[in-house]
Structures are given as structure tokens and as C-alpha cells.
Scaffold this active site. Structure first.
Site, PDB file in Angstrom:
ATOM      1  N   GLY A 195       0.759  -1.235   0.000  1.00  0.00           N
ATOM      2  CA  GLY A 195       0.000   0.000   0.000  1.00  0.00           C
ATOM      3  C   GLY A 195       0.791   1.288   0.000  1.00  0.00           C
ATOM      4  O   GLY A 195       0.208   2.367  -0.064  1.00  0.00           O
ATOM      5  N   ASP A 196       2.133   1.188   0.051  1.00  0.00           N
ATOM      6  CA  ASP A 196       2.928   2.425   0.096  1.00  0.00           C
ATOM      7  C   ASP A 196       4.314   2.179  -0.497  1.00  0.00           C
ATOM      8  O   ASP A 196       5.326   2.537   0.091  1.00  0.00           O
ATOM      9  CB  ASP A 196       3.045   2.919   1.538  1.00  0.00           C
ATOM     10  CG  ASP A 196       3.424   4.397   1.630  1.00  0.00           C
ATOM     11  OD1 ASP A 196       3.377   5.090   0.586  1.00  0.00           O
ATOM     12  OD2 ASP A 196       3.766   4.866   2.721  1.00  0.00           O
ATOM     13  N   PHE A 197       4.337   1.567  -1.678  1.00  0.00           N
ATOM     14  CA  PHE A 197       5.597   1.283  -2.362  1.00  0.00           C
ATOM     15  C   PHE A 197       6.101   2.588  -2.970  1.00  0.00           C
ATOM     16  O   PHE A 197       6.109   2.762  -4.188  1.00  0.00           O
ATOM     17  CB  PHE A 197       5.344   0.237  -3.445  1.00  0.00           C
ATOM     18  CG  PHE A 197       6.161  -1.019  -3.292  1.00  0.00           C
ATOM     19  CD1 PHE A 197       6.061  -1.791  -2.155  1.00  0.00           C
ATOM     20  CD2 PHE A 197       7.030  -1.441  -4.299  1.00  0.00           C
ATOM     21  CE1 PHE A 197       6.799  -2.957  -2.012  1.00  0.00           C
ATOM     22  CE2 PHE A 197       7.766  -2.599  -4.173  1.00  0.00           C
ATOM     23  CZ  PHE A 197       7.657  -3.364  -3.028  1.00  0.00           C
TER      24      PHE A 197
END
Length: 378
Positions: free
Chosen positions: A228-230
């Protein structure tokens, strides 16, 4: 509590430990004697880089750590933090470049500390992770090969997590979580932070298109657990020498699993594309390289591909709107909060002006150049 009230309480719950307090916490909870400590940039939690020597039972361990102090609102859900922490350990065992989770003196991977502020007491979940080497992608010129590798890594991570089991795994169904792409319509509550300008109109249009063209397709997407936060600050890279003697950039670390939730494969690739565009000198072509890497592991379906353009636009909107909103609450953290905004507004507007058909043509034709290589992967 409404999602707006929740966001405000979240912002007010950011920890404010001093270096001395953090050092004392490291000694009392983890048995470490701090030799150097400094704050690391963070969004709504608090992180410290730590050089430390261990107590006798940990003296053989690494000397560099990251102390993570979850904000008071997140700390009300220790089961979620525990699941995220176990995922880090699971991925490490599976060969991913994640940190090792350190245990406290009592043997736990998460600990809760209470802070008395006089009028009330706040509880914070604390964790200690080993420090990972490397430089953030944001600080490097990124090659098409590295973009491909990052896309492939994102897909491999989601694929591997299909095998993860935990009795509290349902915690990752985070209804109303503002950073899950399915919750783009919740941005309506925060666009006021943008003022009255062209950017606000673009965001409103993206939200409207999301409701019309994406929301109804969600049940056709394949579900999975998303990192969700690459983003370009959560992926670390180191150079190594190939057999031919050339320097090759390789991912050496994946950071920050706090935004994990159940989502869809197409969400992960959209989020990765958006963040890899931020520092790129050729942002419109980024998507093709990332997509090729992702699809070498998990080919998207036709309906997932058709939503990709709007999902990337929507992630830009999430990042840009919430940064503006958070700046109103935490102006002292403006420099960190507005990292994406430095180029993000320009990239979003360029995408939107070009339109879906043109951008998709660039992405899909670029991805197609990798097809011989894709067919060799299992």
C-alpha cells in the site's frame, strides 16, 4: 466517529518523544545502551535512527536500529500492528529485503508504553527493527531496469502474502482507511485544504470519474493484501557489480508496512507507478516499465488494466490532498509532507491533460517491449 473526526484525532495523536526519552525507552524496553540517536522523517508516527550497544544477551546483534513509535490513534489497534509486524518477519523469511524485528527484554515484538502528560495518559506501541542499508529511490536516477525490478518486486510481495496466515488477519480489512484506493471518494471531505484553484477542480473531477468508472468494477478485481505504500522513500537501493563488471542497482530494503490493508493487485501496481513517477525525468513512460515487471509475475485482467489510469490519478489525489490537509494540522512537518507535491501536481495535470487513451498507449506499448522476457518467467 466520522472519518473526518478520525483523521483529526489521528493528526493530534502523533508522538513527540525527545531523543532523551527515546533513549530511555530503548534501555528500559529493549536493554540497549544508546551511543547515537537522531529523528527520521515520518508522516504520523515517530521514527528514530539508533546506534546502540546491547545488553549481554543481545551483544552479538547489529548495532544499527530504527525505533518506531506508532501514533496514539494507531496504538489503539495493537492487533493490526502485530499482524503488520509478523508480515515483516514472514517476508524476511521468504527472502525479501525487509528488516529483522527485534524482541524486547520480555521477548515480545511489540510493546506498549504509557506517557503521562499531566491531564491525560497516552499509550504508544513501540517496535525496534534492524536498520537497512541503501539509499532511497528518491535520491537516485532510476533506470528502466530498476523500474521493472520494482514492479516485479511489488507483485512478488503480494503473491507471497497469499500464503501468510494469522488469527488476526481480518484486521487488514480496514474500512474507511483513507489510504486504501477504494476509499478515494472520502477525499471529498478534505479538498477544502486545497483552496479554490485549478488543482482542486482536477481532484474533484478525478473523484467523480472514480465513482463513475472504477467503484462499480471493484468486485471484478482480484483481492489480495497490499503493502500500500511502495513509494520512492520506502524502497532502498544499493549498487553491486555484475558478472560483467558493470554496476547494477538492486533493491536492498523495503520499508514501512503501516499502510497495509486488503486491496487488489491492480491497486499495488497503480500505487507503485504513481510514486515511481515522482522523481522521474520521463514520468509518462514510468508506468510501462513498472507494469511490465508486475505483469511478469501477475498479469492484469482486461478490467484491471482498464482502471489503471484512473487509479494512478486517484493515488496522486490521495497523496496531494492529504498532504495539504496534514500541513494545516502540522505546519512544522511541511517539508516532509509536501515531498510529493513538488512534482506531483505537475505529473497529475500532465496525465489528465493527455487523457487515458494516450497515457495507456504509452504504458502498454512500453510494457509490450518486455514480452519476450516476460514469457521466460515462471
Amino acid at each position: 466517529m466520522s472519518s473526518g473526526e478520525q483523521s483529526r484525532s489521528w493528526a493530534l495523536a502523533k508522538p513527540a518523544f525527545t531523543e532523551a526519552q527515546a533513549s530511555a525507552l530503548l534501555e528500559s524496553v529493549f536493554g540497549l545502551r544508546v551511543t547515537k540517536i537522531r529523528p527520521l522523517p515520518s508522516y504520523d508516527d515517530q521514527n528514530f535512527y539508533v546506534d546502540a550497544s546491547g545488553a549481554e544477551e543481545t551483544s552479538d546483534g547489529p548495532a544499527q536500529y530504527v525505533l518506531k513509535i506508532s501514533n496514539a490513534e494507531a496504538s489503539k489497534n495493537p492487533d493490526l500492528i502485530e499482524v503488520q509486524t509478523q508480515i515483516i518477519t514472514f517476508l524476511k523469511a521468504a527472502g525479501f529485503p525487509t528488516a529483522s524485528v527485534c524482541r524486547s527484554k520480555t521477548g515480545s515484538t511489540t510493546s506498549t508504553v504509557d506517557v503521562d502528560s499531566g491531564s491525560s495518559t497516552s499509550s504508544y506501541v513501540v517496535r525496534l527493527l534492524t536498520y537497512l542499508p541503501g539509499r532511497p529511490v528518491a535520491e537516485l536516477p532510476v533506470s528502466s531496469q530498476l523500474l521493472y525490478d520494482i514492479g516485479r518486486l511489488a507483485a512478488r510481495l503480494d503473491k507471497t502474502l497469499e500464503e501468510f496466515r494469522h488469527p488476526k488477519l481480518s484486521c487488514l480489512h480496514r474500512e474507511g482507511f483513507i489510504w486504501n484506493l477504494k476509499n478515494v471518494p472520502l477525499l471529498d471531505q478534505y479538498v477544502g485544504a486545497l483552496g479554490q484553484n485549478h488543482s482542486r477542480q482536477t481532484v474533484k473531477r478525478v473523484i467523480q470519474l472514480f465513482k463513475q468508472q472504477v467503484a462499480g468494477k471493484l468486485n471484478h478485481f482480484r483481492e489480495c493484501i497490499n503493502h500500500g505504500d511502495f513509494n520512492d522513500h520506502n524502497i532502498l537501493v544499493q549498487s553491486s557489480q555484475s558478472a560483467s563488471g558493470d554496476n547494477v542497482d538492486q533493491v536492498s530494503g523495503i520499508l514501512d508496512f503501516d499502510d497495509m490493508s486488503y486491496g487488489y493487485y491492480v491497486f499495488e501496481v497503480a500505487i507503485t507507478i504513481m510514486y515511481m513517477m515522482i522523481e522521474s525525468k520521463d514520468p509518462m513512460h514510468v508506468g510501462g516499465h513498472v507494469l511490465a515487471g508486475f505483469e511478469s509475475v501477475i498479469p492484469l485482467t482486461a478490467v484491471e488494466r482498464s482502471a489503471l489510469f484512473l487509479l494512478v490519478c486517484a493515488r496522486f489525489c490521495q497523496s496531494l490532498v492529504m498532504a495539504a490537509y496534514s500541513c494545516q494540522l502540522h505546519p512544522e512537518n511541511r517539508e516532509y509532507l509536501m515531498i510529493t507535491a513538488k512534482t506531483g501536481w505537475k505529473h497529475l495535470q500532465q496525465m489528465f491533460d493527455l487523457g487515458q487513451a494516450v497515457v495507456e498507449k504509452i504504458w502498454f506499448e512500453t510494457a509490450r517491449t518486455y514480452e519476450p522476457r516476460i514469457s521466460l518467467h515462471d
